[in-house]
Design an enzyme around this catalytic site. Structure first.
Site, PDB file in Angstrom:
ATOM      1  N   ASN A 158       2.506   1.512   4.220  1.00 27.76           N
ATOM      2  CA  ASN A 158       2.767   0.246   4.893  1.00 27.76           C
ATOM      3  C   ASN A 158       2.473   0.308   6.390  1.00 27.76           C
ATOM      4  O   ASN A 158       3.168  -0.273   7.205  1.00 27.76           O
ATOM      5  CB  ASN A 158       4.205  -0.223   4.631  1.00 27.76           C
TER       6      ASN A 158
ATOM      7  N   CYS B 214       0.873  -1.180   0.000  1.00 25.03           N
ATOM      8  CA  CYS B 214       0.000   0.000   0.000  1.00 25.03           C
ATOM      9  C   CYS B 214       0.909   1.229   0.000  1.00 25.03           C
ATOM     10  O   CYS B 214       2.095   1.118  -0.298  1.00 25.03           O
ATOM     11  CB  CYS B 214      -0.983  -0.019   1.178  1.00 25.03           C
TER      12      CYS B 214
ATOM     13  N   CYS C  47      -1.297   0.672   7.294  1.00 23.20           N
ATOM     14  CA  CYS C  47      -2.731   0.368   7.455  1.00 23.20           C
ATOM     15  C   CYS C  47      -3.136  -0.896   6.704  1.00 23.20           C
ATOM     16  O   CYS C  47      -3.349  -1.943   7.295  1.00 23.20           O
ATOM     17  CB  CYS C  47      -3.596   1.539   6.980  1.00 23.20           C
ATOM     18  N   ARG C  48      -3.243  -0.789   5.387  1.00 23.68           N
ATOM     19  CA  ARG C  48      -3.799  -1.875   4.588  1.00 23.68           C
ATOM     20  C   ARG C  48      -2.848  -3.043   4.386  1.00 23.68           C
ATOM     21  O   ARG C  48      -3.220  -4.198   4.605  1.00 23.68           O
ATOM     22  CB  ARG C  48      -4.250  -1.329   3.222  1.00 23.68           C
ATOM     23  N   SER C  49      -1.631  -2.778   3.927  1.00 25.91           N
ATOM     24  CA  SER C  49      -0.732  -3.900   3.622  1.00 25.91           C
ATOM     25  C   SER C  49      -0.304  -4.675   4.870  1.00 25.91           C
ATOM     26  O   SER C  49      -0.193  -5.905   4.798  1.00 25.91           O
ATOM     27  CB  SER C  49       0.462  -3.460   2.776  1.00 25.91           C
TER      28      SER C  49
ATOM     29  N   ASP D 252      -8.146   3.345   1.428  1.00 25.07           N
ATOM     30  CA  ASP D 252      -7.219   3.746   2.486  1.00 25.07           C
ATOM     31  C   ASP D 252      -8.035   4.304   3.654  1.00 25.07           C
ATOM     32  O   ASP D 252      -8.688   5.333   3.522  1.00 25.07           O
ATOM     33  CB  ASP D 252      -6.257   4.807   1.963  1.00 25.07           C
TER      34      ASP D 252
END
Length: 161
Positions: free
Chosen positions: A15, A12, A17-19, A125
């Site tokens: 690096n 993301c 939140c999402r990934s 995001d």
């Protein structure tokens, strides 16, 4: 008989939140399937702003609600070597997919694509939003990583020597 290890990198922007959530959830799926030796998992960001930092506390808390611990992860930036090291480089959204493709060397072996490739959908995001955004991300990541694992399992065939 040798089993070839598959290496998966989730990416993301920062690096945090999402990934990291995708890495943790996918690792959880991999462990439940008993494939820890066959599948290596990591995550990175296209930007370097958060290098060395832990995931966003809201990602950590969301993961914990579902029995997944991501609190020991540290953010890192996508590196040139990743394009040869990883079989799959999985982007969380179209913008990061574009950034990854732009950074990729002309010749590389990685399969670069969106996590929600079949739907051609972004994992949004959640950074600037409310906590509910992290729950939405978890649901999307859970389903997307489960489908990815099924795809990898179908592809992984023992190679006889």
């Amino acid at each position: 008989m040798v089993l070839l290890q598959r290496r998966v990198l989730f990416v993301c922007l920062g690096n945090i939140c999402r990934s990291p959530l995708a890495e943790g959830v996918f690792r959880h799926h991999v462990k439940q399937a008993g494939l820890e030796e066959q599948i290596y998992v990591d995550s990175a960001g296209t930007a370097s702003w958060h290098t060395g930092k832990k995931p966003d506390i809201r990602s950590i808390q969301t993961a914990q609600k579902h029995g997944v611990d991501i609190s020991n992860q540290e953010a890192r930036q996508l590196e040139d070597e990743d394009f040869e090291k990883f079989h799959y480089i999985i982007a969380m959204d179209a913008s990061n997919l574009s950034n990854i493709q732009a950074k990729a060397p002309y010749l590389h072996t990685a399969n670069i694509r969106l996590l929600l490739q079949d739907e051609q959908k972004d994992v949004p995001d959640p950074y600037y939003g409310a906590n509910e955004g992290f729950d939405e991300v978890y649901d999307l990541v859970r389903d997307g990583t489960y489908n990815l694992l099924q795809e990898i399992r179908e592809e992984m065939e023992p190679t006889e020597i």
